[in-house]
Design an enzyme around this catalytic site. Structure first.
Site, mmCIF file in Angstrom:
data_model
loop_
_atom_site.group_PDB
_atom_site.id
_atom_site.type_symbol
_atom_site.label_atom_id
_atom_site.label_comp_id
_atom_site.label_asym_id
_atom_site.label_seq_id
_atom_site.Cartn_x
_atom_site.Cartn_y
_atom_site.Cartn_z
ATOM 1 N N TYR A 1 -7.800 -12.441 3.400
ATOM 2 C CA TYR A 1 -7.929 -11.131 2.766
ATOM 3 C C TYR A 1 -9.383 -10.703 2.568
ATOM 4 C CZ TYR A 1 -6.875 -7.433 -0.687
ATOM 5 O OH TYR A 1 -6.772 -6.242 -1.368
ATOM 6 N N LYS B 1 -11.574 -7.227 3.668
ATOM 7 C CA LYS B 1 -12.134 -6.334 2.653
ATOM 8 C C LYS B 1 -13.657 -6.228 2.781
ATOM 9 C CE LYS B 1 -8.422 -4.759 0.843
ATOM 10 N NZ LYS B 1 -8.019 -3.388 1.235
#
Lengths: 335, 324
Positions: free
Chosen positions: A191, A195
């Site tokens: 993740y 990001k």
């Protein structure tokens, strides 16, 4: 001899206040959603839905895009409650945004319903997170993580920018990153890269879109009290949950308001709370400041405080080694 | 007289203490000698220079790249393996192969120098080129890191991962929409793994060089937009040999973020966030320089882009962009 009488003092204060008020009011024209066509991805739940509802309240034409038709219909019903007038255009579109064709087609569909003209602003709230230990990931799960955190927004940004430039129109792109775009820790290997990648893209586009009439914004929220967060916590490693337990998830409505406020102010990086501002200022590099003095304060707090925070996190991970070894054993990792 | 004696004593003692502190082995310096080092992108540019530098220091070196010819041209004293690293199965297989001549034992350190860049205007990209960009800036290193970490954890051995990012992992500008995201993503992965690999007694490092005087840079310049090349032109590309030496030295010192020049250090310190400092006082100086200087640098870059608008419109016109 000049004496600062009470009248003079009052006069001085009044003039200063008046000047300061005018200074802040002076249009560097604040962006107003009223009458604008706003395109919101991930608009059927969580932050996206809150943004869609808030924009509806402010009189924008709102198109929401997501995959699930039922959730879209229910979201549209929520938006309808806040309809400002009979000519406000509120619509929903079901498309998968983790592929480029879906992202293009969704934008095309929403533009068709507005006389072929693309939206005035796109709010890219679509995204998902599936934390886990790196050693339990596979090539596929890493790719899915990148699709769900980065490409799901990048493809829409690409489709939109090409149209804005082709039509020599004005545009506005709003990305949603995360605190995990400013830093990372155990459990976020699928993740945090995505990001961070969003930040990389936003920084490139802030520079590049000076060639056109298109502005870029990117928000860095912490945990959001949303269905997405509930999903995420199902698979999150215990150690990661523990490390996060000190921060309470924020309501999507509060974040939606912060987001729109940041966009109206013309902020490039939008940090919705103190921690985000500390990280924003501590990692600012060549990114434009909001207020160089206030940012200096945040950065100083970060310079002193973040090493202690990080040392605590590292300590907790080291203490977790035995637990982790047993966890892997139980999962048959060593066999 | 008394005062000057105690002052002198204080100074002497302080100097002694400082001297002892600097000599005290903070952490055992990593030595490449006798270590099996696995270098991806090892057939050219930074990877090749690094492979040679490690060989000179007595390491056993395995180099991995795609192109068989370039691999065999690289020095014969290294083991070389031809595999595509933008694929997770292939990255796995490469590591397996390289471990075989070492009794199946994993390399002690992996240096992930593989990567490529193809700059261009965002409006001329498509899904394929954005994916290619992510593959050659991010996946080409992430897959190897994954294969390696799983084996370290399974074999319960300590390991070392060295990523190679770029200053475009600290900031970005016009022309790098297919590359900067991948280099930022590498930072995101490195930050996660620095934390997570504490579970396995293993360390992570990540270097952020500027332009490298290498075949890769020549390739990159073929497609680089003129405006990007202009903005880049103020910085001279660095020699791969100098970078390789700097990299090994910094890995030995145990630095997490490795920045080989002053601009890199300024960006590192200005974006440090929760990342460990290399030297908190020196970093403070770099960060102060950045705080004052970077806004001016950025404003110049923005101005150049604004001045380029008409030329860019003509360029798009000539390319038939508006009539597509």
């Amino acid at each position: 001899m000049f004496e600062l009488s009470s009248y003079n003092t009052i006069a001085l204060l009044s003039i200063s206040t008046l000047l300061w008020t005018f200074w802040n009011m002076w249009p560097s024209k604040k962006w107003d959603p009223r009458g604008q066509h706003c395109y919101v991805t991930g608009g059927s739940s969580g932050l996206g839905l809150a943004v869609a509802v808030e924009l509806t309240k402010r009189g924008a034409d709102v198109s929401i895009v997501a995959r699930n038709k039922e959730r879209l219909a229910s979201a549209l019903a929520d938006m309808e409650k806040f309809r400002q007038g009979s000519n406000q255009v509120l619509k929903c579109y079901s498309y998968s945004l983790t592929d480029a064709e879906g992202s293009s087609a969704a934008l095309e569909a929403a533009s068709q319903d507005h006389g072929g003209k693309q939206p005035d602003a796109v709010f890219l709230c679509a995204g998902a997170s599936r934390p886990g230990f790196f050693v339990e990931e596979e090539g596929d799960s890493l790719r899915k993580g990148m699709d769900d955190s980065y490409f799901v927004q990048a493809y829409s940004a690409l489709a939109y920018t090409k149209r804005v430039v082709r039509d020599k129109a004005r545009g506005k792109i709003v990305f949603i990153s995360s605190l995990l775009g400013y830093m990372s820790m155990i459990g976020y290997s699928t993740y945090a890269p995505g990001k961070h990648a969003l930040r990389g893209l936003a920084e490139t586009l802030r520079s590049e879109l000076y060639l056109y009439n298109c502005s870029v914004h990117i928000m860095f929220p912490g945990n959001i009290d949303s269905p997405g967060f509930v999903e995420e916590n199902r698979v999150k490693p215990k150690i990661t949950l523990e490390l996060e337990s000190t921060s309470k998830p924020v309501s999507p409505e509060v974040l939606a308001n912060e987001l729109i406020r940041g966009v109206q102010k013309g902020d490039f990086h939008i940090a919705p709370d103190l921690l985000a501002n500390i990280f924003r200022s501590s990692t600012i590099g060549a990114t434009p400041h909001h207020n160089i003095l206030l940012d200096g304060l945040y950065a100083t707090i970060g310079w002193i405080g973040l090493p202690f925070w990080r040392r605590d996190v590292d300590s907790a991970v080291l203490k977790h080694r035995k637990d982790h070894d047993e966890y892997l054993k139980a999962k048959g990792f060593y066999t | 007289m008394m005062l000057s004696f105690s002052t002198a004593l204080t100074l002497l003692l302080s100097t002694l203490v400082l001297f002892l502190c600097s000599m005290w082995p903070a952490k055992k310096k990593w030595e490449p000698k006798g270590q099996h080092c696995y270098v991806t992108g090892g057939s050219s540019g930074l990877g090749l220079a690094l492979a040679i530098a490690l060989t000179k220091r007595g390491a056993d070196v395995s180099i991995v790249a795609r192109n068989e010819e370039r691999l065999s041209e690289a020095l014969a004293q290294m083991e070389s393996y031809s595999f595509s690293l933008t694929d997770s199965e292939s990255s796995d297989a490469a590591l397996e192969e390289a471990s075989k001549p070492h009794d199946g034992i994993l390399p002690h350190a992996v240096f992930l120098c593989a990567g490529a860049s193809r700059p261009g205007f965002f409006v001329e990209e498509d899904a394929k080129s954005l994916q290619w960009g992510m593959e050659n800036a991010y996946w080409v290193q992430a897959y190897t890191a994954l294969a390696y970490t799983k084996r370290i954890a399974r074999d319960k051995t300590a390991g070392k991962i060295v990523f190679v990012a770029s200053v475009l992992g600290y900031m970005s500008l016009i022309g790098y929409s297919s590359y900067a995201p991948g280099k930022h993503a590498l930072r995101g992965l490195a930050e996660t793994l620095r934390s997570e690999l504490l579970l396995y007694d293993s360390t992570v490092h990540i270097m952020f060089p500027g332009n490298i005087d290498s075949p890769g840079f020549i390739e990159e310049n073929r497609t680089k937009p003129r405006i990007t090349a202009e903005i880049d032109s103020t910085s001279k590309p660095e020699s791969p040999e100098v970078l390789a030496e700097g990299l090994i030295h910094a890995v030995q010192c145990g630095d997490f973020h490795i920045t080989p020049d002053i601009l890199g250090n300024i960006f590192r310190s200005s974006t440090i966030g929760a990342t460990p400092h290399n030297n908190i006082l020196l970093d403070g100086v770099y960060a102060s320089i950045g705080w004052i200087g970077l806004p001016f640098w950025r404003r110049d870059v923005d101005k150049s882009v604004l001045n380029h608008r008409k030329e860019h419109q003509d360029y798009l016109e000539a390319k038939g962009f508006y009539s597509a």
